[in-house]
Design a protein around this motif. Structure first.
Motif, PDB file in Angstrom:
ATOM      1  N   ILE A  91       5.125  -5.124  10.714  1.00 36.03           N
ATOM      2  CA  ILE A  91       4.382  -4.595   9.572  1.00 36.03           C
ATOM      3  C   ILE A  91       3.045  -5.309   9.501  1.00 36.03           C
ATOM      4  CG2 ILE A  91       4.360  -4.415   7.056  1.00 36.03           C
ATOM      5  CD1 ILE A  91       7.449  -4.169   7.271  1.00 36.03           C
ATOM      6  N   LYS A  92       1.971  -4.542   9.460  1.00 35.99           N
ATOM      7  CA  LYS A  92       0.621  -5.105   9.510  1.00 35.99           C
ATOM      8  C   LYS A  92      -0.084  -5.086   8.160  1.00 35.99           C
ATOM      9  CE  LYS A  92       0.286  -3.785  14.311  1.00 35.99           C
ATOM     10  NZ  LYS A  92      -0.249  -2.877  15.288  1.00 35.99           N
ATOM     11  N   THR A  93       0.652  -4.804   7.091  1.00 38.31           N
ATOM     12  CA  THR A  93       0.095  -4.783   5.749  1.00 38.31           C
ATOM     13  C   THR A  93       1.094  -5.457   4.820  1.00 38.31           C
ATOM     14  OG1 THR A  93      -0.915  -3.348   4.074  1.00 38.31           O
ATOM     15  CG2 THR A  93       1.030  -2.492   5.190  1.00 38.31           C
ATOM     16  N   ASN A  94       0.776  -5.512   3.534  1.00 44.18           N
ATOM     17  CA  ASN A  94       1.744  -6.116   2.631  1.00 44.18           C
ATOM     18  C   ASN A  94       2.798  -5.095   2.214  1.00 44.18           C
ATOM     19  OD1 ASN A  94       0.904  -4.724   0.221  1.00 44.18           O
ATOM     20  ND2 ASN A  94      -0.769  -6.177  -0.003  1.00 44.18           N
ATOM     21  N   LYS A  95       3.866  -5.581   1.603  1.00 46.79           N
ATOM     22  CA  LYS A  95       4.998  -4.740   1.224  1.00 46.79           C
ATOM     23  C   LYS A  95       4.572  -3.620   0.283  1.00 46.79           C
ATOM     24  CE  LYS A  95       8.243  -6.394  -1.536  1.00 46.79           C
ATOM     25  NZ  LYS A  95       9.430  -7.100  -2.048  1.00 46.79           N
ATOM     26  N   TYR A  96       3.723  -3.921  -0.682  1.00 48.49           N
ATOM     27  CA  TYR A  96       3.286  -2.925  -1.659  1.00 48.49           C
ATOM     28  C   TYR A  96       2.634  -1.730  -0.971  1.00 48.49           C
ATOM     29  CZ  TYR A  96       0.507  -0.731  -5.327  1.00 48.49           C
ATOM     30  OH  TYR A  96      -0.079   0.183  -6.164  1.00 48.49           O
ATOM     31  N   PHE A  97       1.670  -1.983  -0.090  1.00 45.47           N
ATOM     32  CA  PHE A  97       0.962  -0.886   0.577  1.00 45.47           C
ATOM     33  C   PHE A  97       1.864  -0.132   1.552  1.00 45.47           C
ATOM     34  CE2 PHE A  97      -2.823  -3.354  -0.767  1.00 45.47           C
ATOM     35  CZ  PHE A  97      -3.385  -2.369  -1.561  1.00 45.47           C
ATOM     36  N   LEU A  98       2.781  -0.846   2.200  1.00 50.75           N
ATOM     37  CA  LEU A  98       3.709  -0.176   3.104  1.00 50.75           C
ATOM     38  C   LEU A  98       4.610   0.786   2.336  1.00 50.75           C
ATOM     39  CD1 LEU A  98       4.904  -0.032   6.038  1.00 50.75           C
ATOM     40  CD2 LEU A  98       6.683  -1.535   5.122  1.00 50.75           C
ATOM     41  N   LEU A  99       5.211   0.308   1.252  1.00 51.73           N
ATOM     42  CA  LEU A  99       6.110   1.164   0.480  1.00 51.73           C
ATOM     43  C   LEU A  99       5.351   2.315  -0.170  1.00 51.73           C
ATOM     44  CD1 LEU A  99       8.496  -1.505  -1.070  1.00 51.73           C
ATOM     45  CD2 LEU A  99       8.786  -0.164   1.033  1.00 51.73           C
ATOM     46  N   LYS A 100       4.131   2.048  -0.573  1.00 49.34           N
ATOM     47  CA  LYS A 100       3.292   3.110  -1.132  1.00 49.34           C
ATOM     48  C   LYS A 100       2.985   4.146  -0.051  1.00 49.34           C
ATOM     49  CE  LYS A 100      -0.487   3.557  -4.312  1.00 49.34           C
ATOM     50  NZ  LYS A 100      -0.825   3.078  -5.603  1.00 49.34           N
ATOM     51  N   TYR A 101       2.757   3.691   1.163  1.00 57.48           N
ATOM     52  CA  TYR A 101       2.537   4.622   2.275  1.00 57.48           C
ATOM     53  C   TYR A 101       3.772   5.497   2.494  1.00 57.48           C
ATOM     54  CZ  TYR A 101       2.126   6.710   6.805  1.00 57.48           C
ATOM     55  OH  TYR A 101       2.120   7.631   7.816  1.00 57.48           O
ATOM     56  N   TYR A 102       4.970   4.912   2.375  1.00 57.67           N
ATOM     57  CA  TYR A 102       6.197   5.692   2.554  1.00 57.67           C
ATOM     58  C   TYR A 102       6.246   6.871   1.580  1.00 57.67           C
ATOM     59  CZ  TYR A 102       8.371   1.950   5.379  1.00 57.67           C
ATOM     60  OH  TYR A 102       8.682   1.019   6.343  1.00 57.67           O
ATOM     61  N   LEU A 103       5.598   6.729   0.424  1.00 55.56           N
ATOM     62  CA  LEU A 103       5.540   7.810  -0.559  1.00 55.56           C
ATOM     63  C   LEU A 103       4.401   8.787  -0.272  1.00 55.56           C
ATOM     64  CD1 LEU A 103       6.082   5.698  -3.797  1.00 55.56           C
ATOM     65  CD2 LEU A 103       7.784   7.094  -2.606  1.00 55.56           C
ATOM     66  N   HIS A 104       3.491   8.400   0.621  1.00 57.09           N
ATOM     67  CA  HIS A 104       2.277   9.155   0.952  1.00 57.09           C
ATOM     68  C   HIS A 104       1.334   9.263  -0.253  1.00 57.09           C
ATOM     69  CE1 HIS A 104       4.417  11.372   4.517  1.00 57.09           C
ATOM     70  NE2 HIS A 104       4.079  10.128   4.828  1.00 57.09           N
ATOM     71  N   CYS A 105       1.348   8.249  -1.097  1.00 57.22           N
ATOM     72  CA  CYS A 105       0.526   8.246  -2.309  1.00 57.22           C
ATOM     73  C   CYS A 105      -0.952   8.497  -2.044  1.00 57.22           C
ATOM     74  CB  CYS A 105       0.664   6.910  -3.028  1.00 57.22           C
ATOM     75  SG  CYS A 105       2.245   6.679  -3.825  1.00 57.22           S
ATOM     76  N   ASN A 106      -1.481   7.842  -1.050  1.00 59.74           N
ATOM     77  CA  ASN A 106      -2.915   7.946  -0.769  1.00 59.74           C
ATOM     78  C   ASN A 106      -3.229   8.970   0.311  1.00 59.74           C
ATOM     79  OD1 ASN A 106      -3.424   5.948  -2.667  1.00 59.74           O
ATOM     80  ND2 ASN A 106      -3.078   4.326  -1.171  1.00 59.74           N
TER      81      ASN A 106
END
Length: 140
Positions: A83-98
């Motif tokens: 994982i090349k980012t922090n947990k918050y951004f990774l989990l947010k990516y899993y939701l496709h928020c951005n």
């Protein structure tokens, strides 16, 4: 050797929520986990991708080899990534928020070893250590 890793697991290979939980709860080196099924993703030709899980693994202060992680899940090493980012951004990516162009997933679709709603809420409001002050808030 990562302290955190992501594993991609495909439903067609027999992976489901119960099977993933049975593995992650067996491994003492896994300190926390969160995963979500992506079953609505489209490829560049608007064809539905194979349903798959994104699995976040946190190992605390322990380093674990990719080969060991792949062996736990009987998968290819290339499906285990650092994982090349922090947990918050990774989990947010899993939701496709951005990524509004991608299929959107709901926070309730996560399975996790921690309170994921509280995790997102605390991060979004600048959590100061007072859980009673944390109000429910959306991840995205």
């Amino acid at each position: 050797m990562p302290k955190r890793a992501e594993v991609i697991l495909y439903a067609e290979d027999g992976w489901d929520t119960e099977k993933i939980i049975s593995i992650v709860e067996l491994k003492q080196s896994i300190k926390e986990y969160a995963f979500i099924m992506h079953d609505s993703d489209l490829d560049e030709n608007n064809v539905l991708k194979k349903p798959h899980f994104h699995l976040y693994l946190g190992f605390g202060n322990t380093n674990v080899k990719f080969e060991h992680i792949a062996a736990w899940f009987n998968t290819k090493t290339e499906l285990v990534q650092k994982i090349k980012t922090n947990k918050y951004f990774l989990l947010k990516y899993y939701l496709h928020c951005n990524h509004p162009e991608k299929s959107q997933y709901n926070i309730e679709q996560f399975t996790a070893s921690f309170d994921i709603q509280l995790f997102f809420t605390a991060h979004n409001i600048g959590y100061d250590g007072n859980y009673s002050a944390v109000a429910a808030a959306a991840a995205c």
